[in-house]
Design a protein around this motif. Structure first.
Motif, short mmCIF file in Angstrom:
data_model
loop_
_atom_site.label_atom_id
_atom_site.label_comp_id
_atom_site.label_asym_id
_atom_site.label_seq_id
_atom_site.Cartn_x
_atom_site.Cartn_y
_atom_site.Cartn_z
N VAL A 278 96.19 72.09 -90.94
CA VAL A 278 95.87 73.36 -91.59
C VAL A 278 96.53 74.48 -90.79
N PRO A 279 97.18 75.45 -91.44
CA PRO A 279 97.82 76.55 -90.70
C PRO A 279 96.80 77.34 -89.90
N LEU A 280 97.23 77.83 -88.75
CA LEU A 280 96.33 78.55 -87.84
C LEU A 280 96.12 80.00 -88.27
N LEU A 281 97.05 80.56 -89.02
CA LEU A 281 97.02 81.97 -89.43
C LEU A 281 96.91 82.86 -88.19
N ASP A 282 95.90 83.74 -88.09
CA ASP A 282 95.84 84.61 -86.90
C ASP A 282 94.95 84.02 -85.81
N GLY A 283 94.53 82.75 -85.97
CA GLY A 283 93.70 82.10 -84.96
C GLY A 283 92.22 82.24 -85.20
N SER A 284 91.85 82.93 -86.29
CA SER A 284 90.44 83.09 -86.63
C SER A 284 90.21 82.61 -88.06
N ALA A 285 89.04 82.94 -88.61
CA ALA A 285 88.77 82.62 -90.02
C ALA A 285 88.87 83.85 -90.91
N LYS A 286 89.33 84.95 -90.35
CA LYS A 286 89.34 86.24 -91.06
C LYS A 286 90.13 86.18 -92.36
N ASN B 213 104.05 70.85 -72.91
CA ASN B 213 104.86 69.69 -72.49
C ASN B 213 104.25 68.37 -72.93
N ALA B 214 102.95 68.38 -73.22
CA ALA B 214 102.28 67.18 -73.71
C ALA B 214 102.39 67.04 -75.22
N GLY B 215 103.15 67.95 -75.84
CA GLY B 215 103.35 67.89 -77.29
C GLY B 215 102.30 68.61 -78.09
N LEU B 216 101.44 69.38 -77.42
CA LEU B 216 100.38 70.13 -78.08
C LEU B 216 100.78 71.60 -78.22
N ILE B 217 99.99 72.35 -78.96
CA ILE B 217 100.14 73.81 -79.18
C ILE B 217 101.59 74.24 -79.38
N GLN B 218 102.38 73.45 -80.12
CA GLN B 218 103.78 73.80 -80.35
C GLN B 218 103.92 75.08 -81.17
N GLY B 219 102.90 75.42 -81.95
CA GLY B 219 102.95 76.63 -82.75
C GLY B 219 102.10 77.76 -82.21
N GLY B 220 101.54 77.58 -81.02
CA GLY B 220 100.71 78.63 -80.43
C GLY B 220 101.53 79.81 -79.95
N SER B 221 101.00 81.01 -80.11
CA SER B 221 101.68 82.23 -79.67
C SER B 221 100.66 83.34 -79.52
N THR B 222 101.10 84.48 -79.04
CA THR B 222 100.21 85.63 -78.93
C THR B 222 99.91 86.24 -80.29
N GLU B 223 100.54 85.72 -81.34
CA GLU B 223 100.25 86.17 -82.70
C GLU B 223 99.06 85.42 -83.31
N ASN B 224 98.73 84.26 -82.74
CA ASN B 224 97.62 83.48 -83.31
C ASN B 224 96.61 83.01 -82.27
N ALA B 225 96.62 83.62 -81.09
CA ALA B 225 95.63 83.29 -80.06
C ALA B 225 95.57 84.44 -79.06
N ILE B 226 94.43 84.57 -78.41
CA ILE B 226 94.33 85.50 -77.30
C ILE B 226 94.48 84.68 -76.01
N VAL B 227 95.31 85.20 -75.11
CA VAL B 227 95.72 84.45 -73.92
C VAL B 227 95.20 85.16 -72.68
N CYS B 228 94.53 84.40 -71.82
CA CYS B 228 93.95 84.99 -70.62
C CYS B 228 94.51 84.31 -69.38
N SER B 229 94.93 85.10 -68.42
CA SER B 229 95.44 84.60 -67.15
C SER B 229 94.34 84.62 -66.09
N VAL B 230 94.38 83.63 -65.22
CA VAL B 230 93.40 83.56 -64.14
C VAL B 230 93.47 84.80 -63.26
N THR B 231 94.69 85.27 -62.99
CA THR B 231 94.89 86.38 -62.05
C THR B 231 95.11 87.73 -62.73
#
Length: 348
Positions: A155-163, A263-281
């Motif tokens: 299923v397409p991720l769209l913006d990463g939510s159900a909105k 590198n494990a073949g996951l999240i190939q379509g993930g980006s800052t357009e469809n997820a919020i990304v948080c850095s440890v530092t």
């Protein structure tokens, strides 16, 4: 209150409310002794017309097209996949817990014959369940795969939510569903009859009988200060609360884990357009957040989608219960739903 204190409080309530003959984490009861399906004064619904959505998929990273179509009363929600690129032959996969085959990073459903799967179903099913689309045919166009004999669709991720799903559903509206004889069907909901507890390591779900659905959700990322420990409560958890407080919450990831997963073949379509990304530092890399506790609210969105897999024959999947989830994920959610359904007979 800290999570150990909350867990102790839940166990105390569990011991007080559960019959003395039952273990605090036992699932040996049959589904009939855990749930009672009751009419809620509503007729089963379906969509008033079709919905078409295309977008990038999270894990395969290719474009997927979904068509949502009205379905007959009693059919429930189900996926249909073109068989071997033959548009006249379809494989049907019910959106039901007994078709769940994988829960790593998303929920995957697999056909009875085991040859066809559809991945990342939780956001779409969450929107359909929460808005009251009880019966729906979900057609996903076949995705090209040259590396496996098992066809996996997504299923397409769209913006990463159900909105966007919720907005599309609201735009086309609803219709009272009728069966093949033109009859309407009363909508039933599952009511939890006794407390239930499931856990995996330090993650847990407690559920207590209630007249309506209440969800309390907690997450804990001590290694990521910008997320940390968060709690969110949806009381009551109804369609208004879902649309206003939950549907727009996006999926999130930890920046330092992205390269390993990619590198494990996951999240190939993930980006800052469809997820919020948080850095440890560095904290959030693509602000602003839609809510201060958006990650925790998104966990509620996922939980609603996975709970929808309890639905049967066009009835409601969300149980009337107070559900308390801590550090939940798709694997824990599926375990909980299997316990409710009577499919899981092991001890935690």
């Amino acid at each position: 209150m800290s999570w150990p204190a909350i867990r102790r409080s839940c166990f105390s309530s569990l011991r007080r409310l559960r019959p003395s003959s039952s273990s605090s984490s036992s699932s040996s009861s049959s589904s009939s002794s855990l749930l009672s399906w009751k009419p809620i004064g509503k007729l089963q619904q379906t969509l008033a017309s079709e919905i078409h959505k295309s977008g990038i998929t999270l894990h395969s990273g290719i474009t997927s097209t979904v068509k949502l179509s009205p379905a007959l009363a009693g059919q429930g929600r189900f996926f249909v996949i073109d068989s071997n690129n033959n548009s006249n032959s379809f494989i049907k996969i019910p959106a039901s817990i007994d078709f769940v085959s994988d829960t790593f990073l998303s929920t995957t459903l697999t056909s009875k014959c085991g040859t066809t799967s559809v991945r990342t179903v939780e956001h779409l099913l969450s929107a359909l369940e929460a808005t009251g689309v009880d019966n729906c045919q979900i057609h996903i166009h076949i995705l090209p795969h040259s590396y496996s004999t098992t066809a996996t669709h997504e299923v397409p991720l769209l913006d990463g939510s159900a909105k966007q799903w919720v907005e599309a559903i609201q735009q086309v509206g609803f219709s009272v569903a009728k069966d093949c004889n033109g009859n309407t069907l009363q909508k039933l909901a599952p009511f939890l009859l006794q407390p239930l507890h499931v856990s995996i390591n330090d993650s847990f779900i407690f559920a207590f009988p209630s007249q309506n659905l209440q969800i309390t959700c907690g997450i804990n990322f001590p290694q990521v200060p910008a997320i940390g420990c968060q709690w969110f409560s949806a009381v009551p958890m109804d369609d208004f609360c879902y649309k206003k407080e939950i549907a727009s919450s996006r999926t999130f990831c930890i920046h330092e884990e992205v390269e390993r997963m990619f590198n494990a073949g996951l999240i190939q379509g993930g980006s800052t357009e469809n997820a919020i990304v948080c850095s440890v530092t560095k904290g959030w890399l693509n602000p602003p957040l839609r809510f201060q506790d958006e990650p925790c609210r998104h966990k509620v969105l996922d939980l609603v989608g996975d709970l929808s897999l309890l639905a049967q024959n066009g009835n409601q999947g969300l149980p009337a219960a107070h559900i308390i989830s801590y550090k939940g994920g798709h694997t824990l959610h599926a375990k909980f739903v299997r316990h409710l359904s009577g499919f899981c007979q092991d001890e935690n």
